[in-house]
Write a protein that holds these residues in place. Structure first.
Motif, PDB file in Angstrom:
ATOM      1  N   TYR A  55       0.833  -1.098  -0.103  1.00 54.84           N
ATOM      2  CA  TYR A  55       0.046  -0.121   0.051  1.00 54.84           C
ATOM      3  C   TYR A  55       0.861   1.386  -0.079  1.00 54.84           C
ATOM      4  CZ  TYR A  55      -3.313   3.615   1.644  1.00 54.84           C
ATOM      5  OH  TYR A  55      -4.087   4.687   1.538  1.00 54.84           O
ATOM      6  N   ARG A  56       1.926   1.126   0.752  1.00 50.20           N
ATOM      7  CA  ARG A  56       2.802   2.482   0.930  1.00 50.20           C
ATOM      8  C   ARG A  56       3.654   2.733  -0.432  1.00 50.20           C
ATOM      9  NH1 ARG A  56       3.901   0.035   5.906  1.00 50.20           N
ATOM     10  NH2 ARG A  56       5.992  -0.755   5.282  1.00 50.20           N
ATOM     11  N   TYR A  57       4.021   1.371  -1.125  1.00 43.36           N
ATOM     12  CA  TYR A  57       4.953   1.603  -2.117  1.00 43.36           C
ATOM     13  C   TYR A  57       4.123   1.652  -3.451  1.00 43.36           C
ATOM     14  CZ  TYR A  57       8.720   0.183  -5.413  1.00 43.36           C
ATOM     15  OH  TYR A  57       9.632   0.308  -6.258  1.00 43.36           O
ATOM     16  N   GLY A  58       3.011   1.436  -3.416  1.00 41.11           N
ATOM     17  CA  GLY A  58       2.118   1.484  -4.982  1.00 41.11           C
ATOM     18  C   GLY A  58       1.878   2.907  -5.216  1.00 41.11           C
ATOM     19  N   PRO A  59       1.527   3.893  -4.309  1.00 42.20           N
ATOM     20  CA  PRO A  59       1.254   5.163  -4.875  1.00 42.20           C
ATOM     21  C   PRO A  59       2.717   5.796  -5.325  1.00 42.20           C
ATOM     22  CG  PRO A  59       0.178   4.750  -2.923  1.00 42.20           C
ATOM     23  CD  PRO A  59       1.191   3.535  -3.189  1.00 42.20           C
ATOM     24  N   ARG A  60       3.637   5.457  -4.764  1.00 44.11           N
ATOM     25  CA  ARG A  60       5.016   5.937  -5.208  1.00 44.11           C
ATOM     26  C   ARG A  60       5.356   5.548  -6.782  1.00 44.11           C
ATOM     27  NH1 ARG A  60       8.687   5.077   0.109  1.00 44.11           N
ATOM     28  NH2 ARG A  60       7.770   6.317   1.459  1.00 44.11           N
ATOM     29  N   ARG A  99       3.074   4.641  -8.946  1.00 42.01           N
ATOM     30  CA  ARG A  99       2.189   5.208  -9.809  1.00 42.01           C
ATOM     31  C   ARG A  99       2.304   6.637  -9.909  1.00 42.01           C
ATOM     32  NH1 ARG A  99      -1.686   4.715  -6.523  1.00 42.01           N
ATOM     33  NH2 ARG A  99      -2.245   2.600  -6.940  1.00 42.01           N
ATOM     34  N   GLU A 100       2.957   7.425  -9.206  1.00 43.59           N
ATOM     35  CA  GLU A 100       3.235   8.742  -9.224  1.00 43.59           C
ATOM     36  C   GLU A 100       4.413   8.873  -9.968  1.00 43.59           C
ATOM     37  OE1 GLU A 100       4.705  12.642  -6.475  1.00 43.59           O
ATOM     38  OE2 GLU A 100       4.453  10.540  -5.353  1.00 43.59           O
ATOM     39  N   LEU A 101       5.584   8.033  -9.939  1.00 40.81           N
ATOM     40  CA  LEU A 101       6.811   7.956 -10.888  1.00 40.81           C
ATOM     41  C   LEU A 101       6.177   7.672 -12.450  1.00 40.81           C
ATOM     42  CD1 LEU A 101       9.769   7.908 -11.325  1.00 40.81           C
ATOM     43  CD2 LEU A 101       9.954   5.814 -10.864  1.00 40.81           C
ATOM     44  N   VAL A 102       5.258   6.708 -12.531  1.00 43.08           N
ATOM     45  CA  VAL A 102       4.737   6.621 -13.943  1.00 43.08           C
ATOM     46  C   VAL A 102       4.074   7.794 -14.384  1.00 43.08           C
ATOM     47  CG1 VAL A 102       3.185   5.263 -15.290  1.00 43.08           C
ATOM     48  CG2 VAL A 102       4.875   4.084 -13.377  1.00 43.08           C
ATOM     49  N   LEU A 103       3.411   8.392 -13.447  1.00 43.54           N
ATOM     50  CA  LEU A 103       2.627   9.480 -14.167  1.00 43.54           C
ATOM     51  C   LEU A 103       3.628  10.646 -14.231  1.00 43.54           C
ATOM     52  CD1 LEU A 103      -0.248   9.537 -11.536  1.00 43.54           C
ATOM     53  CD2 LEU A 103      -0.372   9.032 -14.024  1.00 43.54           C
ATOM     54  N   ARG A 104       4.752  10.838 -13.614  1.00 41.09           N
ATOM     55  CA  ARG A 104       5.790  11.936 -13.946  1.00 41.09           C
ATOM     56  C   ARG A 104       6.481  11.621 -15.110  1.00 41.09           C
ATOM     57  NH1 ARG A 104       8.487  13.593  -7.866  1.00 41.09           N
ATOM     58  NH2 ARG A 104       6.624  14.560  -7.248  1.00 41.09           N
ATOM     59  N   LEU A 105       6.793  10.453 -15.381  1.00 40.90           N
ATOM     60  CA  LEU A 105       7.573   9.874 -16.556  1.00 40.90           C
ATOM     61  C   LEU A 105       6.724  10.234 -17.864  1.00 40.90           C
ATOM     62  CD1 LEU A 105       9.325   6.692 -15.578  1.00 40.90           C
ATOM     63  CD2 LEU A 105      10.357   8.857 -15.964  1.00 40.90           C
TER      64      LEU A 105
END
Length: 796
Positions: free
Chosen positions: A6-11, A13-19
Motif C-alpha cells: 500500500y505504501r509502495y504502490g502510490p510511489r 504510480r506517481e513515478l509513472v505519471l511523472r514519466l
C-alpha cells in the motif's frame, strides 16, 4: 506485506505519471534518452571496460600469431577483417596526424602514398570521428559505433512521427531500425554511418517536398553533407537515388497539388542535394580528384552481383545459412546477404501496417522504393540491365540495397501499432497473415532445396523454427494491440522486436582492452626502430593476409607499396599487377608482391628494403639477408634497395605504355636511366654519376631532399606519382614529372641542391572555401527566410 504494498504502490504510480508527463512535454528529448539507454544496453560491454574490435583477426596473421592470448576464443564473423585491415588503421593514421599537428589529408603508408581525405572511408570530416582525436582510440572506436545506433533509431522515430505515427508506434520504429542488421552488422563501417542517416534523409526529403522552404532546403542539404562526410560514396549515391524515387512517386500520385508546385518541390529536392555536396566539398572534391584517376571508375570486384532468390529467406531467418560464418552458399554470396534482417515479428507487423496505410501517399512511395530495391537486389528486369550496363550504376554492389527496406519495415510496424491500438485486427486476419508469411518462407525453402547442391539442413531447421517462433510472437503482438491497455501492448511489441533482433547483439565482438588490440610484436618493433625511411613489404606465397596484412603497419608508421583501400590509383594498380606480380585491389588482393626478377627491381626502385615472412620461412630471394629472426616472424633486408631519393645521369622521355612495358620486362636499370614523361628534358651522362640523396620527411605529405654536389642529372623520388605534387629547387618552383611510370622526379643542374616536395593543397583550400561559403549561405537563408508551414500528414 499488504501495508508495504500500500505504501509502495502510490510511489510507483506517481513515478509513472511523472514519466508520462515528462514524455508528453519533452517528446523528442525523452525519445532520444530512450534510444540512448537502448544503445547502452546493446553495447553493455563498453561499460565494463571492453573495447569493440575486429583486431582479433590479426592473431591469424604473422607476426601477431605468436602473440595470441591463450584464453582468446573468438569465432571470426563473416564480415570481419575490414575493420582491422582498413578502417581502424585509417582511423589511427588520421588521429596520429592530428596529434602531430597535421591536417589528415595524406596517407604516406600505403601504395607509396595516396590521399587520406579523398578516400572518404577515413571520414575525417564526419563529426563523430573527431571524438577519436580527444579520447583514447580503442574506447572512441566503440563509442562512435554505438552512437550510430542512437542516430539511426532516433531518426526513424522522428520520421515516423512526421508521417503521422503515434509516439508508441514511433518508438517501435526507432527500436526496430536502430537495432536492425543494416545498422548492427555494419556499425564499425562508414557504410553503417550512412545507413544510420537514411531516416534523416527521407525525413528531410519528405518535409521539403510537402512544403518547400529555406529552412527545409537547408535541412536536407545538411543531411546530404553529413552523408558525404560519413564516408561511403556508393551508399550515399544509392540512398540519394531512393530519396529521388520517393519524391517522384509522391509527385506522380498527389493530384491535389498543381503540376508546377510539384515540379518545384522536385527541383528543390535536387537543388538541396547540390547544395549539400557543395557544403561537403572539402570531402567530396578530394574524392572526385582521386577517383578520376582510379581503377574504381572502371571496375569493382563485387559490383553487379545480384542475390539469388533463395537468399530472400534471410529477411525472415537470418541464420538459415549460418550467422557467424555463411555455410552452404556459393562464394559469390557474401556477408552482404546477412544485413537484410529487421525482425521476423517486425516483418509480419509491418506487412499489416503497410496494408492499413495503403492509401496514404508516403506509404505508397515507400512501397515503390522497396519494390525497386528488391528488383535490383534480385536482378529482375529491367533493373538487372540498369545495374549491369549503365555507368555508374554498374559499379554498385547491388547486394547492399537493404537499409531502405529495413527502414520501410520499421515504419510499417509503426503504422500498424498506431492503427491497431484504435481498431484491432480480427483473429482470423491475424492467423491468415501468419499462414501466408509462413507459406512464403516454405516456398523459398523449396527453391533453395532445388537450387543449392549442399547446405546444412540442421542449420536451416533451427533457423526456420526460430523464425516461426517470432512470427508467432508477432501474431500475439497483433492480437494484443487494441485488446489490452495501450502501454502494455506497445511494451509487448517493443520487447518482442528487440528480443528478435538480439540475435545480432554478439555479432560485433567486445574484448578486454589488453586483447582488443594486439600489442606490437617484436618484429614490428624492430622494423619501427630500423626502417630509417625505407619501405616494408609482406611476403606470403599463399594469402597476403597471412603475413602483415595491408594497412596494418600504418599504425606504426611503416610505409609500404601494398595497400587495401579505395580509390586505388589506376597507375598503381597496373604497376602492382603487371610488375610487382600482385593481384590488384579490383580483383581483391590475395597475393603479396614477388621480390624476384622484374618485381624485385621495381620494389627496389620504390625503396622497399625489408620483407616480413613467417618464422623459419625460406628467403623470398637469395639476395636477401635475414636481419631479424624470432618466434613471431623473420625480417629480410635487401641490400640493393635504392634510397628514397637519388640522382641518375640519364633521362629519356617515354610514354606510359613504354615505361610500364620496360618495368614489366625488367629492362630498366633505375640506377642509370629514368624514363620520364613525354616533353621532359632528355639528359645524358656517364653511368658512374649515380648518387644517393638524403630524403627527410617533414610531414605526411612533405619531403625535403638534400642532394650532394655532382653532375647534372635527374632526381628520382620513390613516392607514388600524383599531379598534386609540387616542388621547389633551392627555393625556385619547378614542375614535378612522372618518372619510371609511377614515381616522381625532376631535372637537376650540376652542384648541391635542396629540394622541397609537397602535395599541393590549393584544391583542398578551394574546396574548403566552397564548403564554408555554402554553409554560411544555407544558415543565413534558414534564419532569415524561415517561415511557418502547415503539416500535410498530421501526427496521431
Amino acid at each position: 506485506m499488504a501495508a508495504g504494498r500500500y505504501r509502495y504502490g502510490p510511489r510507483v504510480r506517481e513515478l509513472v505519471l511523472r514519466l508520462r508527463a515528462f514524455g508528453a512535454r519533452h517528446e523528442f528529448l525523452s525519445a532520444a534518452l530512450f534510444f540512448t539507454v537502448l544503445a547502452c544496453a546493446w553495447s553493455w560491454p563498453m561499460f565494463k571496460g571492453d573495447q569493440l574490435t575486429q583486431d582479433y583477426v590479426l592473431y591469424q596473421s604473422v607476426p601477431w600469431k605468436a602473440e595470441r592470448p591463450a584464453r582468446l576464443h573468438v569465432t571470426p564473423r563473416s564480415t570481419d577483417g575490414d575493420g582491422a585491415r582498413l578502417l581502424y588503421p585509417l582511423f589511427r593514421v588520421a588521429r596520429d596526424q592530428v596529434h602531430d599537428g597535421h591536417l589528415p589529408l595524406w596517407n604516406p603508408n600505403i601504395y607509396a602514398g595516396m590521399t587520406l581525405a579523398g578516400d572518404m572511408q577515413s571520414a575525417v570530416l564526419w563529426p563523430l570521428t573527431w571524438l577519436a582525436w580527444i579520447l583514447p582510440p580503442g574506447f572512441a572506436w566503440g563509442l562512435i559505433a554505438s552512437l550510430k545506433l542512437v542516430i539511426a533509431a532516433f531518426g526513424a522515430f522522428v520520421l515516423a512521427r512526421e508521417l503521422g505515427a503515434s509516439r508508441g508506434g514511433s518508438l517501435v520504429a526507432g527500436s526496430i531500425y536502430g537495432l536492425s542488421a543494416p545498422i548492427v552488422v555494419w556499425m564499425q563501417w562508414p557504410l553503417g554511418t550512412v545507413n544510420a542517416l537514411v531516416p534523416w534523409l527521407i525525413f528531410a526529403v519528405h518535409r521539403l517536398y510537402v512544403r518547400p522552404s529555406a529552412r527545409r532546403f537547408a535541412a536536407l542539404a545538411a543531411v546530404v553533407a553529413l552523408g558525404v562526410a560519413a564516408g561511403h560514396p556508393e551508399s550515399i549515391a544509392m540512398n540519394a537515388a531512393f530519396g529521388g524515387v520517393y519524391v517522384l512517386v509522391l509527385a506522380a500520385i498527389e493530384r491535389r497539388r498543381a503540376i508546377r508546385e510539384r515540379a518545384g518541390a522536385v527541383g528543390a529536392w535536387l537543388g538541396a542535394h547540390v547544395a549539400g555536396i557543395l557544403a561537403a566539398a572539402a570531402m567530396a572534391f578530394p574524392f572526385l580528384v582521386a577517383v578520376r584517376d582510379s581503377v574504381s571508375v572502371h571496375v569493382h570486384a563485387q559490383a553487379g552481383q545480384t542475390e539469388h532468390l533463395w537468399t530472400a529467406i534471410l529477411f525472415a531467418a537470418p541464420n538459415a545459412y549460418g550467422l557467424v560464418r555463411l555455410t552452404g552458399l556459393p562464394i559469390a554470396t557474401t556477408y552482404a546477404a546477412l544485413a537484410v534482417y529487421f525482425g521476423a515479428a517486425a516483418l509480419l507487423i509491418a506487412l499489416l501496417g503497410a496494408w492499413r496505410a495503403r492509401h496514404r501517399p508516403p506509404a505508397i512511395a515507400l512501397t515503390v522504393v522497396v519494390v525497386v530495391a528488391l528488383l535490383a537486389r534480385f536482378g529482375v528486369p529491367p533493373m538487372n540491365w540498369l545495374f549491369h550496363s549503365v555507368w555508374p550504376f554498374k559499379l554498385v554492389v547491388i547486394g547492399r540495397m537493404y537499409a531502405i527496406i529495413a527502414l520501410a519495415g520499421a515504419l510499417g510496424a509503426s503504422a500498424a501499432v498506431t492503427s491497431l491500438v484504435r481498431r484491432p485486427l480480427a483473429v482470423r486476419t491475424i492467423v491468415i497473415s501468419m499462414a501466408a508469411l509462413g507459406a512464403g518462407i516454405a516456398l523459398i525453402e523449396v527453391i533453395a532445396l532445388a537450387t543449392l547442391d549442399h547446405f546444412t539442413v540442421q542449420l536451416q531447421a533451427r533457423a526456420v523454427a526460430r523464425s516461426a517462433a517470432f512470427i508467432g510472437l508477432g501474431g500475439v503482438c497483433l492480437w494484443a494491440l487494441g485488446r489490452i491497455r495501450r502501454t502494455g501492448a506497445i511494451a509487448l511489441v517493443l520487447g518482442v522486436c528487440v528480443a528478435d533482433l538480439a540475435l545480432f547483439q554478439p555479432y560485433n565482438v567486445w574484448l578486454g582492452s589488453s586483447a582488443a588490440h594486439p600489442r606490437t610484436p617484436p618484429a614490428l618493433r624492430f622494423l619501427a626502430a630500423h626502417r630509417a625511411g625505407s619501405r616494408v613489404s609482406p611476403y606470403s606465397p599463399a594469402q597476403l593476409n597471412d603475413v602483415l596484412p595491408p594497412n596494418t603497419g600504418a599504425i606504426l608508421r611503416l610505409e609500404s607499396v601494398t595497400g587495401y583501400d579505395y580509390p586505388q590509383p589506376e597507375r598503381w594498380s597496373r604497376l602492382s599487377t603487371r610488375v610487382f606480380g600482385q593481384k590488384g585491389f579490383a580483383e581483391h588482393i590475395d597475393t603479396s608482391p614477388l621480390p624476384r626478377g622484374a618485381g624485385l627491381r621495381a620494389l627496389e626502385l620504390f625503396n622497399t628494403r625489408y620483407y616480413v615472412t613467417a618464422p623459419r620461412a625460406p628467403a623470398p630471394n637469395p639476395v636477401l639477408r635475414a636481419v631479424y629472426r624470432g618466434d613471431d616472424a623473420t625480417v629480410w633486408e635487401d641490400p640493393d634497395a635504392l634510397p628514397r631519393a637519388f640522382v641518375v645521369p640519364n633521362a629519356r622521355p617515354s610514354t606510359d605504355a613504354s615505361s610500364l612495358a620496360a618495368l614489366e620486362a625488367g629492362r630498366l636499370d633505375p640506377r642509370r636511366l629514368a624514363l620520364v614523361a613525354p616533353g621532359s628534358r632528355h639528359i645524358t651522362g656517364p653511368p658512374a654519376a649515380f648518387r644517393p640523396a638524403n630524403a627527410r620527411e617533414l610531414g605526411p605529405d612533405r619531403l625535403r631532399v638534400t642532394v650532394p654536389a655532382g653532375r647534372a642529372g635527374w632526381l628520382v623520388v620513390g613516392n607514388a606519382y600524383f599531379p598534386q605534387w609540387r616542388a621547389k629547387v633551392d627555393g625556385r618552383t619547378v614542375p614535378v614529372r612522372r618518372t619510371d611510370y609511377a614515381a616522381i622526379g625532376l631535372p637537376l643542374s650540376a652542384g648541391p641542391h635542396t629540394v622541397e616536395l609537397v602535395i599541393g593543397r590549393d584544391s583542398f583550400r578551394f574546396a574548403a572555401v566552397i564548403s564554408i561559403v555554402t554553409i554560411v549561405v544555407l544558415l543565413a537563408a534558414a534564419v532569415l527566410l524561415s517561415g511557418r508551414v502547415r503539416r500535410r500528414y498530421p501526427r496521431r
